[in-house]
Structure formats: structure tokens, C-alpha cells
Enzyme design. Structure first.
Site, PDB file in Angstrom:
ATOM      1  N   ARG A 142       6.708  72.776 167.686  1.00  0.00           N
ATOM      2  CA  ARG A 142       6.832  74.149 166.978  1.00  0.00           C
ATOM      3  C   ARG A 142       8.189  74.738 166.631  1.00  0.00           C
ATOM      4  NH1 ARG A 142       1.941  74.758 169.503  1.00  0.00           N
ATOM      5  NH2 ARG A 142       0.216  74.205 168.114  1.00  0.00           N
ATOM      6  N   LYS A 190      18.434  75.024 155.070  1.00  0.00           N
ATOM      7  CA  LYS A 190      17.269  74.344 154.359  1.00  0.00           C
ATOM      8  C   LYS A 190      17.199  72.888 155.049  1.00  0.00           C
ATOM      9  CE  LYS A 190      17.376  76.594 149.694  1.00  0.00           C
ATOM     10  NZ  LYS A 190      17.641  76.313 148.281  1.00  0.00           N
ATOM     11  N   GLU A 232      29.590  69.945 144.629  1.00  0.00           N
ATOM     12  CA  GLU A 232      29.204  71.156 145.313  1.00  0.00           C
ATOM     13  C   GLU A 232      30.318  71.820 145.508  1.00  0.00           C
ATOM     14  OE1 GLU A 232      25.853  71.539 145.380  1.00  0.00           O
ATOM     15  OE2 GLU A 232      24.974  69.747 146.226  1.00  0.00           O
ATOM     16  N   LYS A 282      29.143  80.081 150.655  1.00  0.00           N
ATOM     17  CA  LYS A 282      27.792  80.015 150.808  1.00  0.00           C
ATOM     18  C   LYS A 282      27.376  80.757 151.826  1.00  0.00           C
ATOM     19  CE  LYS A 282      24.308  76.597 151.603  1.00  0.00           C
ATOM     20  NZ  LYS A 282      23.622  75.248 151.361  1.00  0.00           N
ATOM     21  N   GLU A 296      15.754  82.534 149.876  1.00  0.00           N
ATOM     22  CA  GLU A 296      15.774  82.354 148.326  1.00  0.00           C
ATOM     23  C   GLU A 296      14.628  83.214 147.587  1.00  0.00           C
ATOM     24  OE1 GLU A 296      16.971  78.296 147.003  1.00  0.00           O
ATOM     25  OE2 GLU A 296      15.844  78.578 145.350  1.00  0.00           O
ATOM     26  N   ARG A 315      20.089  83.594 146.425  1.00  0.00           N
ATOM     27  CA  ARG A 315      20.181  82.083 146.693  1.00  0.00           C
ATOM     28  C   ARG A 315      19.945  81.203 145.737  1.00  0.00           C
ATOM     29  NH1 ARG A 315      19.278  79.219 152.627  1.00  0.00           N
ATOM     30  NH2 ARG A 315      20.109  77.499 151.950  1.00  0.00           N
ATOM     31  N   ASN A 372      21.689  76.644 143.248  1.00  0.00           N
ATOM     32  CA  ASN A 372      20.865  75.356 142.495  1.00  0.00           C
ATOM     33  C   ASN A 372      21.393  75.223 141.416  1.00  0.00           C
ATOM     34  OD1 ASN A 372      19.493  74.711 144.892  1.00  0.00           O
ATOM     35  ND2 ASN A 372      18.041  76.417 144.280  1.00  0.00           N
ATOM     36  N   HIS A 432      21.044  71.735 139.574  1.00  0.00           N
ATOM     37  CA  HIS A 432      20.196  70.835 140.715  1.00  0.00           C
ATOM     38  C   HIS A 432      18.834  70.592 139.996  1.00  0.00           C
ATOM     39  CE1 HIS A 432      23.264  71.754 143.567  1.00  0.00           C
ATOM     40  NE2 HIS A 432      22.672  71.237 144.598  1.00  0.00           N
ATOM     41  N   HIS A 470      17.941  66.880 140.424  1.00  0.00           N
ATOM     42  CA  HIS A 470      16.897  66.440 140.953  1.00  0.00           C
ATOM     43  C   HIS A 470      15.980  65.688 140.144  1.00  0.00           C
ATOM     44  CE1 HIS A 470      17.059  69.978 144.300  1.00  0.00           C
ATOM     45  NE2 HIS A 470      17.841  69.021 144.637  1.00  0.00           N
ATOM     46  N   HIS A 524      23.450  62.338 145.117  1.00  0.00           N
ATOM     47  CA  HIS A 524      22.939  63.761 144.971  1.00  0.00           C
ATOM     48  C   HIS A 524      24.023  64.375 144.007  1.00  0.00           C
ATOM     49  CE1 HIS A 524      21.317  67.598 145.622  1.00  0.00           C
ATOM     50  NE2 HIS A 524      22.315  67.806 145.915  1.00  0.00           N
TER      51      HIS A 524
HETATM   52  P1  NAD Z   1      24.633  61.089 152.899  1.00  0.00           P
HETATM   53  O1  NAD Z   1      23.999  61.669 154.040  1.00  0.00           O
HETATM   54  O2  NAD Z   1      23.679  59.885 152.398  1.00  0.00           O
HETATM   55  O3  NAD Z   1      25.923  60.339 153.145  1.00  0.00           O
HETATM   56  C1  NAD Z   1      26.559  59.610 152.342  1.00  0.00           C
HETATM   57  C2  NAD Z   1      27.049  58.288 152.768  1.00  0.00           C
HETATM   58  O4  NAD Z   1      28.023  58.339 153.556  1.00  0.00           O
HETATM   59  C3  NAD Z   1      25.902  57.787 153.646  1.00  0.00           C
HETATM   60  O5  NAD Z   1      25.844  56.252 153.379  1.00  0.00           O
HETATM   61  C4  NAD Z   1      26.417  57.880 154.972  1.00  0.00           C
HETATM   62  O6  NAD Z   1      25.881  57.106 155.798  1.00  0.00           O
HETATM   63  C5  NAD Z   1      27.954  57.794 154.753  1.00  0.00           C
HETATM   64  N1  NAD Z   1      28.826  58.367 155.960  1.00  0.00           N
HETATM   65  C6  NAD Z   1      28.605  59.810 156.356  1.00  0.00           C
HETATM   66  N2  NAD Z   1      29.694  60.202 156.643  1.00  0.00           N
HETATM   67  C7  NAD Z   1      30.509  59.213 156.868  1.00  0.00           C
HETATM   68  C8  NAD Z   1      32.122  59.098 157.130  1.00  0.00           C
HETATM   69  N3  NAD Z   1      32.497  59.910 157.867  1.00  0.00           N
HETATM   70  N4  NAD Z   1      32.399  57.861 156.744  1.00  0.00           N
HETATM   71  C9  NAD Z   1      31.890  56.975 156.203  1.00  0.00           C
HETATM   72  N5  NAD Z   1      30.630  57.052 155.899  1.00  0.00           N
HETATM   73  C10 NAD Z   1      30.170  58.036 156.012  1.00  0.00           C
HETATM   74  O7  NAD Z   1      24.680  62.017 151.671  1.00  0.00           O
HETATM   75  P2  NAD Z   1      25.562  63.291 151.317  1.00  0.00           P
HETATM   76  O8  NAD Z   1      26.020  63.577 150.218  1.00  0.00           O
HETATM   77  O9  NAD Z   1      26.049  63.834 152.580  1.00  0.00           O
HETATM   78  O10 NAD Z   1      23.999  64.460 151.384  1.00  0.00           O
HETATM   79  C11 NAD Z   1      23.405  64.517 150.232  1.00  0.00           C
HETATM   80  C12 NAD Z   1      21.991  65.091 150.754  1.00  0.00           C
HETATM   81  O11 NAD Z   1      22.108  66.175 151.259  1.00  0.00           O
HETATM   82  C13 NAD Z   1      20.846  64.896 149.825  1.00  0.00           C
HETATM   83  O12 NAD Z   1      19.609  64.498 150.436  1.00  0.00           O
HETATM   84  C14 NAD Z   1      20.607  66.470 149.467  1.00  0.00           C
HETATM   85  O13 NAD Z   1      19.238  66.528 148.902  1.00  0.00           O
HETATM   86  C15 NAD Z   1      21.129  66.845 150.534  1.00  0.00           C
HETATM   87  N6  NAD Z   1      21.625  68.471 150.396  1.00  0.00           N
HETATM   88  C16 NAD Z   1      21.072  69.299 151.207  1.00  0.00           C
HETATM   89  C17 NAD Z   1      21.324  70.723 151.061  1.00  0.00           C
HETATM   90  C18 NAD Z   1      20.942  71.797 151.953  1.00  0.00           C
HETATM   91  O14 NAD Z   1      21.083  72.962 151.626  1.00  0.00           O
HETATM   92  N7  NAD Z   1      19.877  71.644 152.981  1.00  0.00           N
HETATM   93  C19 NAD Z   1      22.346  71.109 150.208  1.00  0.00           C
HETATM   94  C20 NAD Z   1      22.992  69.882 149.214  1.00  0.00           C
HETATM   95  C21 NAD Z   1      22.597  68.657 149.454  1.00  0.00           C
HETATM   96  N1  GLY Z   2      22.088  73.842 148.134  1.00  0.00           N
HETATM   97  C1  GLY Z   2      21.156  74.916 147.886  1.00  0.00           C
HETATM   98  C2  GLY Z   2      20.932  75.997 148.948  1.00  0.00           C
HETATM   99  O1  GLY Z   2      21.378  75.762 150.161  1.00  0.00           O
HETATM  100  O2  GLY Z   2      20.376  76.960 148.731  1.00  0.00           O
END
Ligand code: NAD
Ligand code: GLY
Length: 367
Positions: free
Chosen positions: A123, A145, A187, A229, A239, A243, A247, A250, A254, A267
């Protein structure tokens, strides 16, 4: 804590407030972790791409704790409930209790899944974000998030759960492939578009150096992005209002990710094309000027980002995918659009003819 290469920002959320540390040489520095780990147990969650590069370094910082590790398969296609369960398996097998701290070492995929595991294990337990991609350092690690994808919709299963701290070691970007750097830039550009026109102007001048990995400029871009941010999240953690501007692009993005199959488009690439669509639609509504749309197209192209969606997606594909967006309210689609560079707004007042015109102008097939 002494580190001249480090800048600190705060996400101000009352008793859920936390620091964002940005700088070099942070990954293996015990001092940045210690104030944020309250028990003896730590579970590092990472993946099979990041672990060979950075796992040993982070372990140096955690010598005083009982450290276990779970290594997930890499990629957006594994951001699902099956992979999430591997984290719970590891926590239970190693008998982690409620005082454990999870540490997310990796990009946004690892961060979102680790955060959701922390939100729901027994939890709710603590976690720390150690983002290693540009995208995760400027966006996903901040704001709480967390979650996983469902085949029918991106990030559809999740929770709000704030980390104890975000530790962004900018040295980790040195090993990041160019396409991932570009995805992160989407972003970064988003913050300029939605709330910081000075930053947007600076990005237009700096984009080439940023993409090629200029460490000083990257640290500046990460700081400015996190600052923007943190401001938005501090005003509206869950949100209920403002907030939603985070997006921008997005809802379109998405739809692309879910339709093409998770991992097929990065992404950030989908967000890049999505921001172009949002700008195009804002111009069709007579709000944004054509000149500003053209400038954005040039900036996205300079950042090696797509300015159109996939050629094989039809308008119907977009419309049906966008209907499951989390911003849909009482069956009505709501979109984040641009009043001007540096100012976003949310609207449900979008004539479907204009939306279809935008989709087709940005590469969609007529249905
Ligand atoms: P990812 O986590 O898939 O990383 C991209 C690639 O780079 C992967 O293959 C990873 O293993 C590799 N990698 C990571 N660090 C590395 C490094 N230092 N050197 C070499 N390779 C490395 O993708 P991302 O772009 O980091 O994140 C995308 C995700 O984030 C999506 O799922 C998206 O929905 C999410 N996201 C969430 C929020 C939120 O507010 N929670 C906001 C924006 C995006
Ligand atoms: N990436 C959208 C949010 O964090 O609200």
C-alpha cells in the site's frame, strides 16, 4: 552536501515536497541518497540496457544498505502489468518490508514502473528517481505520475505517487543514443511552447549544440525544464486544471504510440509530431500565426524530430484512439492548444472539420 557541479530545485507539495538534484558525478555519491533513504533495505529497479553501464556505479553510493536488484527487459513494449509483477516478485522474494526504498535507475519506462510499484507495494513505500535519459531528467521523473500501458491506451493504469528525491546525473547522457536525445528534446521544447517563451527563443539558438551533447547547455536546459515542470506540478499535483498543459501534443502522440504498437515510435517522437498537430490546429482556429507554426516546424526538424505522424494512420485511427485519452470528460475530447508561443490553453471547442484538416495536413490518410 558539497558538490559544486550540482544545482538543486524544489518541488513544493507540502509534506510531499522533494528536491531535484541536477549535475555531474552524482550517481555514485552517497551523500545525495542518504537523506532520502530511511530504512536499511533498498531495491534498485533497472533494465538490461542500463544495468551493464551504470549498476556498479550506483551500488558504490549504497554501500551501507542491504541492496537487491531487479533487472527488467528494456523498452516501452515491456511497460505493462506482466513486467511490473517482476518488481513485486523481487520485493517479496527478498522480503522487503514497508521501510524499503525503491530506486528507479533508467529512463521514463523504468521510472514510471518503479513509481507504480512503490505506490502499490504494501500500500505504498518510498522511492527515488535516478533518471538516465534526457526525457526522464526533464519530465517523467518529476511530478509523481506513475503507471503502465494497456494495449488499448497509453499509461491507462497507474497512480500519483511522489518520489523522495530526483537525482539527475547529467554525465549519464554521454551514453544516450542520438534518437533518444531527440526524443528528450521534444519535452524540452514543450516547456518553451506552453509557458516559457524566453526559453523557447534560447532553444532556437541552442538546439544544434544541445542535440550534439554540449554538457553545459544540457544542464541549463534540464534545469529550466524542471523549474517549469515543478512550478506547474506545485500548483496542481493531480491535474485538476493547469497541469493538463504539460500534455501538449500528448493526445495525438499517445494515439500514435498505441496505434503503432508501443516502442515502434519513441514517446518523444510521437510528442514531437503531436505538438506540430496542436500548433497546426491552433493556427486553423485563428489563434496562432502561420509564422509561429513554421518556426516550430524548423525547431523540431533541427532537433531531429518528426513533424508528421505515421503515413499508415488514418483520421479514424486517430479519432478512435484519442477517444480514450485521460483528458476526455463526459465523452468530450479536450485538447491542449497554443494561444501563442509560451502560452497554452485547454479547450473542448474544436470543430471536427478543423481537426480532420489538421490530421490530414500532418500525414494522416483520409478515412
Ligand atoms: P526509455 O525509458 O525507454 O529509455 C530510452 C532508451 O534509452 C531505453 O532503451 C533505455 O534502456 C535507454 N537508456 C536509458 N538511459 C540510458 C543511458 N544513460 N545510456 C544509454 N541508454 C540509456 O524512454 P524515455 O524516453 O526515457 O521515457 C519514455 C517513457 O516516459 C514513456 O513510457 C512515457 O510514457 C513516460 N513519460 C512519463 C511521464 C510522467 O510524468 N510520468 C512524462 C513523460 C514521459
Ligand atoms: N508529462 C505530463 C505530466 O507530468 O503531467
Amino acid at each position: 552536501m558539497q558538490n559544486t557541479n550540482m544545482q538543486t530545485l524544489a518541488v513544493d507539495l507540502g509534506d510531499r515536497s522533494y528536491p531535484i538534484y541536477i549535475g555531474s558525478d552524482l550517481l555514485s555519491n552517497p551523500d545525495v541518497y542518504a537523506p532520502h533513504i530511511h530504512g536499511k533495505q533498498v531495491m534498485i529497479v533497472t533494465n538490461d540496457v542500463v544495468a551493464p553501464i551504470y549498476l556498479e556505479d550506483i551500488k558504490k553510493a549504497l554501500k551501507g544498505y542491504r541492496v537487491d536488484t531487479v533487472i527488467l527487459p528494456d523498452g516501452e513494449s515491456h511497460k505493462d502489468l506482466t513486467t511490473l509483477n517482476k518488481i513485486f516478485d523481487a520485493l517479496l522474494e527478498h522480503r522487503h518490508n514497508r521501510t524499503t526504498t525503491l530506486i528507479a535507475l533508467g529512463g521514463g519506462v523504468v521510472g514510471d514502473m518503479t513509481g507504480f510499484a512503490a505506490a502499490s507495494y504494501q500500500r505504498g513505500v518510498n522511492f527515488i528517481q535516478v533518471p538516465t535519459t534526457l526525457l526522464s531528467q526533464v519530465d517523467s521523473s518529476v511530478g509523481g505520475k506513475t503507471g503502465v500501458n494497456h494495449p488499448l491506451g497509453k499509461n491507462m493504469i497507474g497512480a500519483f505517487h511522489q518520489p523522495q528525491a530526483v537525482i539527475a546525473d547529467t554525465d549519464t547522457l554521454e551514453t544516450l543514443p542520438l534518437a533518444e536525445m531527440a526524443a528528450g528534446m521534444a519535452e524540452v521544447i514543450k516547456y518553451g511552447l506552453i509557458c516559457d517563451s524566453d526559453f523557447y527563443d534560447w532553444l532556437q539558438e541552442s538546439v544544434a549544440s544541445l542535440i550534439s551533447g554540449d554538457a553545459e547547455l544540457l544542464a541549463e536546459a534540464i534545469y529550466r525544464s524542471c523549474e517549469n515542470k515543478a512550478k506547474v506540478v506545485s500548483q496542481d499535483e493531480r491535474e485538476g486544471g493547469i497541469r493538463a498543459i504539460l500534455n501538449l501534443g500528448h493526445t495525438f502522440g499517445h494515439a500514435i504510440e498505441a496505434h503503432q504498437g508501443y516502442g515502434s515510435w519513441l514517446h518523444g517522437e510521437a510528442v514531437g509530431a503531436g505538438m506540430m498537430m496542436a500548433a497546426d490546429l491552433s493556427a486553423r482556429l485563428g489563434v496562432l500565426s502561420d509564422g509561429q507554426v513554421l518556426k516550430l516546424r524548423r525547431l523540431l526538424q533541427a532537433a531531429h524530430l518528426p513533424v508528421e505522424g505515421p503515413k499508415d494512420m488514418s483520421c479514424d485511427d486517430y479519432i478512435s484512439r484519442m477517444a480514450v485519452d485521460k483528458k476526455v470528460l463526459d465523452g468530450t475530447l479536450r485538447l491542449v492548444l497554443l494561444k501563442q508561443i509560451g502560452e497554452a490553453y485547454v479547450t473542448s471547442d474544436v470543430p471536427s472539420t478543423l481537426l480532420l484538416e489538421t490530421l490530414m495536413a500532418c500525414g494522416a490518410k483520409a478515412s
